[in-house]
Design a protein around this motif. Structure first.
Motif, PDB file in Angstrom:
ATOM      1  N   ARG A  85      52.659  50.674  40.591  1.00  0.00           N
ATOM      2  CA  ARG A  85      53.536  50.249  41.530  1.00  0.00           C
ATOM      3  C   ARG A  85      52.838  49.919  42.922  1.00  0.00           C
ATOM      4  O   ARG A  85      53.016  48.689  43.549  1.00  0.00           O
ATOM      5  N   SER A  86      51.780  50.641  43.193  1.00  0.00           N
ATOM      6  CA  SER A  86      51.074  50.112  44.347  1.00  0.00           C
ATOM      7  C   SER A  86      50.354  48.874  44.120  1.00  0.00           C
ATOM      8  O   SER A  86      50.138  48.264  44.771  1.00  0.00           O
ATOM      9  N   SER A  87      49.674  48.845  43.060  1.00  0.00           N
ATOM     10  CA  SER A  87      48.744  47.622  42.779  1.00  0.00           C
ATOM     11  C   SER A  87      49.637  46.458  42.471  1.00  0.00           C
ATOM     12  O   SER A  87      49.170  45.403  42.863  1.00  0.00           O
ATOM     13  N   ASP A  88      50.865  46.781  42.138  1.00  0.00           N
ATOM     14  CA  ASP A  88      51.819  45.639  41.710  1.00  0.00           C
ATOM     15  C   ASP A  88      52.203  44.882  43.473  1.00  0.00           C
ATOM     16  O   ASP A  88      52.440  43.670  43.436  1.00  0.00           O
ATOM     17  N   SER A  89      52.219  45.838  44.468  1.00  0.00           N
ATOM     18  CA  SER A  89      52.942  45.415  45.682  1.00  0.00           C
ATOM     19  C   SER A  89      51.444  44.895  46.470  1.00  0.00           C
ATOM     20  O   SER A  89      51.796  44.205  47.416  1.00  0.00           O
ATOM     21  N   GLN A  90      50.212  44.944  45.768  1.00  0.00           N
ATOM     22  CA  GLN A  90      49.153  44.379  46.621  1.00  0.00           C
ATOM     23  C   GLN A  90      48.927  43.133  46.400  1.00  0.00           C
ATOM     24  O   GLN A  90      49.289  42.457  45.376  1.00  0.00           O
ATOM     25  N   PRO A  91      48.622  42.197  47.310  1.00  0.00           N
ATOM     26  CA  PRO A  91      48.677  40.540  47.161  1.00  0.00           C
ATOM     27  C   PRO A  91      47.498  40.372  45.960  1.00  0.00           C
ATOM     28  O   PRO A  91      46.498  41.097  46.183  1.00  0.00           O
ATOM     29  N   ALA A  92      47.444  39.412  45.611  1.00  0.00           N
ATOM     30  CA  ALA A  92      46.499  39.034  44.562  1.00  0.00           C
ATOM     31  C   ALA A  92      45.040  38.677  45.250  1.00  0.00           C
ATOM     32  O   ALA A  92      44.118  38.776  44.239  1.00  0.00           O
ATOM     33  N   TYR A  93      45.057  38.195  46.348  1.00  0.00           N
ATOM     34  CA  TYR A  93      43.941  37.959  46.948  1.00  0.00           C
ATOM     35  C   TYR A  93      43.108  39.230  47.256  1.00  0.00           C
ATOM     36  O   TYR A  93      41.893  39.050  47.577  1.00  0.00           O
ATOM     37  N   LEU A  94      43.592  40.255  47.304  1.00  0.00           N
ATOM     38  CA  LEU A  94      42.830  41.317  47.744  1.00  0.00           C
ATOM     39  C   LEU A  94      41.592  41.649  47.310  1.00  0.00           C
ATOM     40  O   LEU A  94      40.533  41.970  47.976  1.00  0.00           O
ATOM     41  N   PRO A  95      41.421  41.700  45.821  1.00  0.00           N
ATOM     42  CA  PRO A  95      40.047  42.115  45.400  1.00  0.00           C
ATOM     43  C   PRO A  95      38.713  41.262  45.701  1.00  0.00           C
ATOM     44  O   PRO A  95      37.821  41.484  46.175  1.00  0.00           O
ATOM     45  N   GLU A  96      39.309  39.822  45.661  1.00  0.00           N
ATOM     46  CA  GLU A  96      38.362  38.744  46.284  1.00  0.00           C
ATOM     47  C   GLU A  96      38.213  39.001  47.665  1.00  0.00           C
ATOM     48  O   GLU A  96      36.717  38.930  48.065  1.00  0.00           O
ATOM     49  N   LEU A  97      39.105  39.241  48.610  1.00  0.00           N
ATOM     50  CA  LEU A  97      38.766  39.548  50.042  1.00  0.00           C
ATOM     51  C   LEU A  97      37.834  40.659  50.043  1.00  0.00           C
ATOM     52  O   LEU A  97      36.771  40.774  50.734  1.00  0.00           O
ATOM     53  N   GLN A  98      37.995  41.697  49.254  1.00  0.00           N
ATOM     54  CA  GLN A  98      37.193  42.763  49.350  1.00  0.00           C
ATOM     55  C   GLN A  98      35.840  42.529  48.835  1.00  0.00           C
ATOM     56  O   GLN A  98      34.657  42.964  49.756  1.00  0.00           O
ATOM     57  N   LYS A  99      35.624  41.658  47.933  1.00  0.00           N
ATOM     58  CA  LYS A  99      34.240  41.232  47.410  1.00  0.00           C
ATOM     59  C   LYS A  99      33.456  40.567  48.385  1.00  0.00           C
ATOM     60  O   LYS A  99      32.267  40.608  48.734  1.00  0.00           O
ATOM     61  N   GLU A 100      34.299  39.551  49.338  1.00  0.00           N
ATOM     62  CA  GLU A 100      33.547  38.678  50.246  1.00  0.00           C
ATOM     63  C   GLU A 100      33.295  39.421  51.383  1.00  0.00           C
ATOM     64  O   GLU A 100      32.241  39.545  52.062  1.00  0.00           O
ATOM     65  N   LEU A 101      34.147  40.442  51.816  1.00  0.00           N
ATOM     66  CA  LEU A 101      33.781  41.208  53.043  1.00  0.00           C
ATOM     67  C   LEU A 101      32.518  42.273  52.770  1.00  0.00           C
ATOM     68  O   LEU A 101      31.762  42.426  53.501  1.00  0.00           O
ATOM     69  N   LEU A 102      32.412  42.658  51.663  1.00  0.00           N
ATOM     70  CA  LEU A 102      31.223  43.522  51.184  1.00  0.00           C
ATOM     71  C   LEU A 102      30.101  42.613  51.237  1.00  0.00           C
ATOM     72  O   LEU A 102      29.214  43.129  51.851  1.00  0.00           O
ATOM     73  N   ALA A 103      30.171  41.535  50.908  1.00  0.00           N
ATOM     74  CA  ALA A 103      28.977  40.675  50.643  1.00  0.00           C
ATOM     75  C   ALA A 103      28.557  40.323  52.310  1.00  0.00           C
ATOM     76  O   ALA A 103      27.180  40.420  52.530  1.00  0.00           O
ATOM     77  N   VAL A 104      29.300  40.057  53.113  1.00  0.00           N
ATOM     78  CA  VAL A 104      29.171  40.031  54.430  1.00  0.00           C
ATOM     79  C   VAL A 104      28.594  41.116  55.195  1.00  0.00           C
ATOM     80  O   VAL A 104      27.356  41.274  55.698  1.00  0.00           O
ATOM     81  N   ILE A 105      29.150  42.245  54.912  1.00  0.00           N
ATOM     82  CA  ILE A 105      28.665  43.493  55.675  1.00  0.00           C
ATOM     83  C   ILE A 105      27.172  44.022  55.104  1.00  0.00           C
ATOM     84  O   ILE A 105      26.384  44.411  55.449  1.00  0.00           O
ATOM     85  N   GLN A 106      26.963  43.745  53.598  1.00  0.00           N
ATOM     86  CA  GLN A 106      25.704  43.901  53.098  1.00  0.00           C
ATOM     87  C   GLN A 106      24.462  43.226  53.599  1.00  0.00           C
ATOM     88  O   GLN A 106      23.383  43.442  53.320  1.00  0.00           O
TER      89      GLN A 106
END
Lengths: 86, 269
Positions: free
Chosen positions: A30-51
């Motif tokens: 239920r929680s992953s259903d309600s998350q928008p589809a872009y979230l994993p990609e956003l996480q990946k890009e943010l991580l790259a910036v921080i790294q």
């Protein structure tokens, strides 16, 4: 404990085990259903910036989008290493 | 204006078609003009459960493609003249079922019928999506078993996001639980999820519990909806469900071993 008790107790646990497994799974889905589809990609890009600035591994970052009636909160949690200068 | 009911579950083999046949017959027997539509294009079975498989000439795809009129495709039920069946196509590919085509059919049927029962195929593909898209009410058929409960929960998510009511921001589809193949004896011994267990997860309005029953198979063997077997526990369970859906108050039964046993002893009711 008699043999009969053994069978009884093992039987009694199978439905409750099923319920426990279901509750965990359904809550997660239920929680992953309600998350928008872009979230994993956003996480990946943010991580790259921080790294680029701080040496963290990908498990050190969690991202979560909370929705209430009138606002959405994007929660970003980064655990920095002890000596965080690159 | 007709009320559109979708019978859905996500998982296959839980009793969607049995339920569609039973409740559509039940509604018609109560004096409401009802039509039941098979959305399982390529794997139709409702005709077989309703016992009209040899009278199928045209199907829903013929109507969508304009090869037959709705009246040519509708089959009058042999047991109840207020009930009609619109069969699915057996041979053509599933893409033939279109949103516009289904909408047009439902609009036309709405003029003539009080209740439209949509028998959804298993899964979450086109047929299942179209069966539930226009619905006002959803009968979620669930077995007390992990994969069925999980799939039902998934379907509930889709009902509240991928239906016309959801997209238009209208009042959401009313969701009802039909817990089928229930065995009070196995629940009591702790080897089957109980009604409360299932409700802790799904928390739906309960329309009824249908006990595991031999009469479901014997009825499908004969091609008569199980609700017509008034002596059987499953038949009675479906009668209760139809009555409750229509607003009657009937105490729930077939939940506890004891009451089930007593009712059997005294011949139901």
């Amino acid at each position: 404990m008699s043999l009969l008790d053994y069978f009884r107790s093992s039987k009694a646990s199978s439905a409750s085990l099923a319920k426990e497994r279901l509750q965990i799974l359904v809550a997660y889905e239920r929680s992953s259903d309600s998350q928008p589809a872009y979230l994993p990609e956003l996480q990946k890009e943010l991580l790259a910036v921080i790294q680029r600035y701080v040496n963290i591994n990908k498990d050190a970052m969690t991202i979560n989008l909370e929705q209430t009636d009138n606002q959405e909160t994007l929660e970003l949690n980064i655990v920095l290493p002890d000596a965080h200068r690159v | 204006m007709a009320r559109i009911i979708v019978v859905t579950s996500g998982k296959g083999g839980v009793g969607k078609t049995t339920t569609s046949a039973a409740i559509s017959m039940g509604l018609a027997k109560k004096g409401h003009k009802t039509v039941v539509i098979d959305f399982d294009v390529g794997l139709r079975n409702l005709d077989l459960i309703m016992g009209c498989e040899r009278r199928v000439v045209y199907d829903i795809i013929n109507v969508i493609n304009g090869e037959a009129t709705l009246n040519q495709a509708l089959i009058k039920d042999k047991n109840c003249n207020l009930l009609s069946i619109l069969p699915a196509s057996q041979t053509r590919n599933k893409d033939a079922l279109t949103l516009e085509g289904v909408e047009k059919i439902l609009e036309e049927l709405s003029k003539d019928f009080k209740y439209i029962v949509c028998d959804s195929p298993a899964g979450i593909e086109t047929g299942a999506h179209l069966a539930m898209y226009f619905a006002d009410d959803a009968f979620v058929v669930t077995n007390p078993e992990v994969s069925s409960v999980r799939d039902s929960d998934r379907m509930l998510g889709l009902l509240s996001s991928k239906s016309r009511r959801a997209e238009r921001g209208e009042e959401p589809i009313k969701e009802y639980l039909l817990l089928s193949r229930y065995s009070p004896t196995r629940v009591k011994s702790g080897e089957m999820l109980s009604l409360d267990d299932v409700q802790d997860i799904l928390s739906l309005h309960l329309l009824g519990v249908i006990p595991e029953s031999k009469s479901v198979l014997t009825s499908s063997n004969a091609g008569t909806p199980v609700i017509l077997d008034e002596k059987s526990d499953a038949g009675q369970a479906y009668s209760d469900i139809v009555a409750r859906y229509l607003g009657e108050t009937r105490p729930h039964r077939f939940i506890d071993e004891k009451s089930g046993f007593f009712r059997k002893l005294f011949g139901g009711k």
